[in-house]
Write an enzyme that holds these catalytic residues in place. Structure first.
Site, PDB file in Angstrom:
ATOM      1  N   GLU A 127      43.097 -72.369 -31.991  1.00 25.23           N
ATOM      2  CA  GLU A 127      43.599 -71.294 -32.828  1.00 25.23           C
ATOM      3  C   GLU A 127      45.005 -70.927 -32.335  1.00 25.23           C
ATOM      4  OE1 GLU A 127      41.232 -67.732 -33.004  1.00 25.23           O
ATOM      5  OE2 GLU A 127      42.366 -66.968 -34.694  1.00 25.23           O
ATOM      6  N   GLY A 267      42.338 -63.653 -24.456  1.00 24.52           N
ATOM      7  CA  GLY A 267      41.093 -63.246 -23.813  1.00 24.52           C
ATOM      8  C   GLY A 267      40.021 -64.313 -23.825  1.00 24.52           C
ATOM      9  N   ALA A 268      39.725 -64.823 -25.016  1.00 25.04           N
ATOM     10  CA  ALA A 268      38.670 -65.827 -25.140  1.00 25.04           C
ATOM     11  C   ALA A 268      38.711 -66.394 -26.551  1.00 25.04           C
ATOM     12  CB  ALA A 268      37.299 -65.214 -24.871  1.00 25.04           C
ATOM     13  N   HIS A 303      32.313 -59.781 -28.439  1.00 30.70           N
ATOM     14  CA  HIS A 303      33.310 -60.110 -29.459  1.00 30.70           C
ATOM     15  C   HIS A 303      33.197 -61.580 -29.890  1.00 30.70           C
ATOM     16  CE1 HIS A 303      37.440 -59.629 -31.298  1.00 30.70           C
ATOM     17  NE2 HIS A 303      37.404 -60.942 -31.155  1.00 30.70           N
ATOM     18  N   GLU A 304      33.234 -62.477 -28.929  1.00 29.89           N
ATOM     19  CA  GLU A 304      33.206 -63.907 -29.286  1.00 29.89           C
ATOM     20  C   GLU A 304      31.873 -64.275 -29.914  1.00 29.89           C
ATOM     21  OE1 GLU A 304      36.105 -64.966 -29.261  1.00 29.89           O
ATOM     22  OE2 GLU A 304      36.909 -63.499 -27.853  1.00 29.89           O
ATOM     23  N   HIS A 307      31.736 -63.236 -33.531  1.00 31.66           N
ATOM     24  CA  HIS A 307      32.537 -64.116 -34.384  1.00 31.66           C
ATOM     25  C   HIS A 307      31.690 -65.203 -35.034  1.00 31.66           C
ATOM     26  CE1 HIS A 307      36.717 -63.048 -34.439  1.00 31.66           C
ATOM     27  NE2 HIS A 307      36.942 -63.197 -33.154  1.00 31.66           N
ATOM     28  N   GLU A 326      39.174 -60.701 -37.354  1.00 34.32           N
ATOM     29  CA  GLU A 326      39.456 -59.966 -36.113  1.00 34.32           C
ATOM     30  C   GLU A 326      39.191 -58.468 -36.224  1.00 34.32           C
ATOM     31  OE1 GLU A 326      39.487 -61.433 -33.503  1.00 34.32           O
ATOM     32  OE2 GLU A 326      40.137 -63.462 -33.986  1.00 34.32           O
TER      33      GLU A 326
HETATM   34  N1  TRP Z   1      40.201 -65.685 -31.832  1.00 34.05           N
HETATM   35  C1  TRP Z   1      40.496 -65.232 -30.499  1.00 34.05           C
HETATM   36  C2  TRP Z   1      39.810 -63.886 -30.379  1.00 34.05           C
HETATM   37  O1  TRP Z   1      38.666 -63.803 -30.128  1.00 34.05           O
HETATM   38  C3  TRP Z   1      41.951 -65.089 -30.233  1.00 34.05           C
HETATM   39  C4  TRP Z   1      42.621 -66.185 -29.478  1.00 34.05           C
HETATM   40  C5  TRP Z   1      42.193 -66.801 -28.357  1.00 34.05           C
HETATM   41  C6  TRP Z   1      43.897 -66.722 -29.744  1.00 34.05           C
HETATM   42  N2  TRP Z   1      43.118 -67.696 -27.928  1.00 34.05           N
HETATM   43  C7  TRP Z   1      44.169 -67.670 -28.758  1.00 34.05           C
HETATM   44  C8  TRP Z   1      44.831 -66.499 -30.719  1.00 34.05           C
HETATM   45  C9  TRP Z   1      45.371 -68.373 -28.735  1.00 34.05           C
HETATM   46  C10 TRP Z   1      46.034 -67.202 -30.715  1.00 34.05           C
HETATM   47  C11 TRP Z   1      46.291 -68.140 -29.722  1.00 34.05           C
HETATM   48  O2  TRP Z   1      40.345 -62.861 -30.646  1.00 34.05           O
HETATM   49 ZN    ZN Z   2      38.532 -62.314 -32.110  1.00 36.43          ZN
END
Ligand code: TRP
Ligand code: ZN
Length: 880
Positions: A127, A267-268, A303-304, A307, A326
């Site tokens: 991502e 973060g993750a 959070h993850e 998702h 998000e």
């Molecule tokens: N989707 C991730 C979240 O939980 C966000 C994310 C993680 C991200 N690594 C990234 C976005 C690198 C951009 C680039 O919020």
């Molecule tokens: Zn997220």
């Protein structure tokens, strides 16, 4: 326009078009080596509209194309075209098979996007647009495909080979190599692809879903961290159970894997079945993690996990819809955290983020609506507006529909769109349809940038016993220059008499009464509410629980605020009153400072705090929040022009007078908390520690004699919370004890990377004259590494965001320091470089001296050479 900018192209939401092709399946074969990695990709492609004859244009970045075959026939050089960003095949049949072989160099990938190395691991981050750095593909979220992934690597170096979905095959190969084949039964966009290879230990557990399916839970970490995963594992199980109870959503694969990596930009990441986490949000033991760290682990794990439904099963049509996943997932995470700990303290923490970071963003050059209209670099739009304001917007829907109505809407959303890539309109319409209403006006929250200002006027008619509130909303201009239409918003309301007793609400118009309280529904530029049978002029409690992401002004007297701080039934608004009081006091001290008058803190304020400290309060952690003087950034959002020196001096004065005047009370509370704290991770123990450490901070400010208490706490600490509490309290002291403890701390924890980062962060925010010299030394320290985002954020971003006095150095040294680091990181890791810019974007709001200096720092970056899209976008928009 400068040459370097020729490649910089703006993408607009209005230009969105469906893809010309569908990719039904992708079969990946990834051969990992010590020098280069070879990626074979086999795609089944079909044109969506048979009558079309457009070429196939695939995304790709930094790839070396080794071979290209269409329906098994090699393509001649004339049949395709390559640019730095794409691969075009001019003529393709209706339905075909494409085989692409590319070579990539993960060992040289310093941007941490795509396939890269973290220590001895291979891992991915796709991502938003990282998959195109692995192979040529339609790297956009509305292209969903079935992924099969075979990973081949040296068996000794990389015994663990992971990808999304289920393991369907594994075996030995020649030359000590082995392979594992994974298949993900769910169609997904490429940004959810993940791959990990390395020597990791697996911690296993399992979870039985509500329908009785058994799910294997696996957390993978480096061997030395295997004793730090218990908390994350428990948090995962709590999250799984919570999503079943709150939303009826259960997990859909047989295995859920989490990998902790040390080098990670954010973060993750919620990759299907294989979350990749910044180790900071997985690893936690009482020896190495503070209570806040534990809470963050729980929140990010949640959070993850959430998702999986809000993001993966239903994903975004395009990146303008980012808040679809998000904002909604942050909201779900907030509900989860509130259910696990203290709802009030959680709400305060979240309101603080909005009122400092998000309000600043909304008032600055990067202001954008929750759903942006355009971007140069999408990575710059993973913002507090998209995430946190996005969550507040969902929260308002929850408030307007109530828990049951909101759940009905969510059920319909899942039912309608499961397996699809959709828009925010789709989401909002599902909620509206399920509740038999329309949300056309509400949708402005997604399209209009800027923080609405709600101005409240009161009028009391003693004869008629009527109390009238007139609310006027106005949204300031943002860089898009669009005119703003009024928002619809719920403003929580209660009325109190002079003793703090609630007055029953009788109001004819637009009062929305729910089990959560009463709300004024504001939907016009001006709304009027008349309350009947109000026996005396009341004190209104407004915007309780932070019911809308707006700034609200009301002509409160100090006495009224004290009343609310001491007795509002809405606990959030007790805190809000405390912050209004603190802000009011700081503003008035600022005025005196600017007029060269001596600074006197009103005794009435101190006496109110004294009463607070003597009062029985529902929870200690809430009291800790109430006695926290508003931060620099918090007050700054309430100022027209940020007079930096006046603000810093005024704030310091208030903190000092507070500490010295209330020394005795603070010491008593400290002692009481210490006795109540059994050192465990129970909520009440954490709550007592929060208050205890807040008191310690003030005590050390009150006088040198309290240094001994900090030292004793440091030495006897049973956990990192108390160690850090002591060290934070002593951090701003000029006593020699400070250095002694910092040296001891480093010696004790030098092998614990995440703890070393705390040591860096503390030094970066120290309120001491030589901080910048010290930071420059630390840049060369063995405990620092410019390649590691966590370390960059700890040392450099902490300085920019949490050390206002040194960052806003009167000669501009603080700004210049950040500019130099941005320039240094620009080529290495553009995402991280761009994140360092946040503090420099606010120059137009500062007093003339600081404004000019900060602008210079931006110009320095602008003229430093070839800028990444990430840095270019923020710097040029800031200088506009
Ligand atoms: N989707 C991730 C979240 O939980 C966000 C994310 C993680 C991200 N690594 C990234 C976005 C690198 C951009 C680039 O919020
Ligand atoms: Zn997220």
């Amino acid at each position: 326009m400068k040459m370097q900018n020729a490649k910089l192209k703006t993408t607009y939401l209005k230009d969105y078009q469906l893809p010309d092709f569908a990719i039904h399946s992708i079969d990946l074969h990834v051969e990992l080596n010590e020098d280069k990695t070879i990626v074979h990709s086999l795609l089944h492609v079909e044109r969506r509209l048979p009558q079309q004859t457009t070429p196939l244009v695939l995304h790709g970045e930094g790839l070396k194309l080794l071979s290209l075959r269409l329906d098994e026939k090699p393509l001649a050089q004339t049949e395709y075209e390559q640019t730095l960003q794409s691969l075009t095949i001019k003529s393709v049949p209706h339905s075909f098979q494409l085989e692409i072989v590319t070579e990539i160099l993960p060992q040289k990938n310093t941007s941490l996007s795509g396939l890269y190395r973290s220590g001895k691991l291979f891992c991915t981050q796709c991502e938003a647009e990282g998959f195109r750095r692995i192979t040529y593909y339609l790297d956009r979220p509305d292209v969903m495909s079935l992924f099969t992934t075979t990973i081949v690597a040296d068996k000794a170096k990389y015994p663990i080979l992971l990808s999304n979905g289920n393991k369907i095959e594994a075996g030995e190969l020649s030359e000590n190599r082995h392979y594992v084949k994974w298949q993900d039964p769910f169609k997904k966009p490429s940004y959810l692809f993940a791959l990990v290879a390395g020597d990791l230990v697996k911690i296993s557990d399992n979870y039985q879903t509500q329908s009785g399916r058994n799910v294997a839970l696996e957390i993978y970490v480096e061997a030395q961290n295997k004793d730090k995963t218990d908390y994350a594992m428990q948090a995962l199980k709590h999250a799984m159970l919570w999503d079943e109870k709150a939303y009826g959503r259960e997990y859909d694969l047989d295995v859920y894997m989490i990998v902790a990596v040390n080098d990670f930009n954010m973060g993750a990441m919620e990759n299907k079945g294989l979350n990749i986490f910044n180790s900071k949000y997985v690893l936690a033991s009482e020896k190495t993690a503070t209570d806040v760290d534990f809470q963050n682990v729980e929140a990010v794990i949640g959070h993850e996990y959430f998702h999986n439904w809000t993001g993966n099963r239903i994903t975004c049509r395009d990146w303008f819809q980012l808040s679809l996943k998000e904002g909604l997932t942050v909201f779900r995470e907030q509900q989860f955290s509130a259910s696990m700990g203290s709802p009030t303290v959680k709400r305060i923490t979240d309101a603080r983020i909005i009122r400092t970071r998000q309000f600043a963003e909304d008032a600055g050059p990067m202001a954008h609506p929750v759903r942006p209209e355009s971007y140069i670099e999408i990575n710059n739009f993973y913002t507090s507006t998209v995430y946190n304001k996005g969550a507040e917007v969902i929260r308002m829907l929850h408030t307007l529909f109530g828990q049951a109505g909101f759940r009905k809407g969510m059920d319909l959303y899942f039912e309608r769109f499961d397996g699809q890539a959709v828009t925010i309109e789709d989401f909002v319409k599902a909620l509206a349809d399920a509740n038999g209403t329309d949300l056309n006006q509400f949708f402005r929250w997604y399209n209009q940038a800027g923080t609405p200002l709600v101005n409240v006027k009161e009028a009391y008619d003693a004869k008629l016993k009527q109390f009238k509130l007139t609310l006027t909303q106005q949204c300031p201009k943002t860089p898009d220059n669009l005119s703003k239409e009024p928002f619809i918003m719920p403003i929580k309301v209660a009325l109190y008499d002079e003793k703090g007793t609630k007055i029953a609400l009788e109001c004819k118009s637009n009062l929305h009464k729910t089990s959560e309280g009463s709300f004024l529904i504001v939907d016009k530029e001006t709304n009027e509410f008349i309350f009947e049978n109000v026996p005396i002029k009341p004190v209104p409690s407004l915007l309780g629980n932070f019911s809308a992401p707006v700034k609200l002004s009301y002509p409160y007297t100090e006495a009224e605020l004290v009343l609310l701080m001491l007795s509002d039934e809405d606990l959030f608004n007790r805190w809000d009153a405390s912050q209004r009081l603190g802000t009011k006091a700081i503003k008035s001290l600022m005025k005196d400072h600017l007029a060269d008058k001596s600074l006197v803190v009103p005794t009435t304020l101190i006496e109110a705090y004294r009463e607070l400290l003597q009062q029985d309060i529902p929870e200690p952690a809430l009291l800790a929040q109430l006695i926290t003087i508003p931060s620099f950034h918090y007050v700054a959002e309430n100022l027209e022009i940020i007079e930096v020196d006046a603000l810093i001096t005024a704030r310091k004065t208030l903190v000092e007078v507070f500490a010295q005047s209330l020394e005795e009370e603070l010491a008593k509370v400290y002692q009481a908390c210490q006795e109540q704290d059994d050192g465990s991770l129970k909520n009440t123990s954490m709550s007592h520690r929060a208050l205890k450490n807040t008191c310690l901070y003030y005590l050390v400010k009150a006088g040198a004699k309290w240094l001994k208490l900090a030292q004793a706490q440091y030495e006897k600490a049973r956990n990192m919370t108390d160690k850090m509490g002591a060290l934070s309290a002593i951090n701003h002291s000029t006593s020699t004890l400070r250095q002694t403890l910092f040296d001891d701390f480093y010696k004790t924890y030098q092998k614990e990377d995440l703890v070393v980062n705390k040591w860096l962060a503390l030094q970066a925010c120290a309120d001491l004259p030589n901080v910048l010299e010290n930071i420059n030394k630390l840049l060369k320290h063995e405990g620092f590494d410019i390649a590691n985002p966590n370390k960059v954020y700890s040392l450099i971003n902490t300085f920019a965001m949490s050390n206002p006095e040194r960052f806003h150095d009167d000669e501009g040294k603080g700004y210049e320091f950040i500019a130099l680091r941005v320039i240094e990181l620009n080529a290495r890791n553009p995402q991280v470089a761009a994140r360092l810019l946040e503090g420099l974007t606010q120059w137009k709001r500062l007093d003339a001296t600081h404004s000019a200096l900060m602008k210079n720092a931006l110009i320095k970056i602008e003229s430093s050479g070839d800028l990444s899209e990430d840095v270019f976008e923020i710097v040029t928009k800031s200088l506009k």
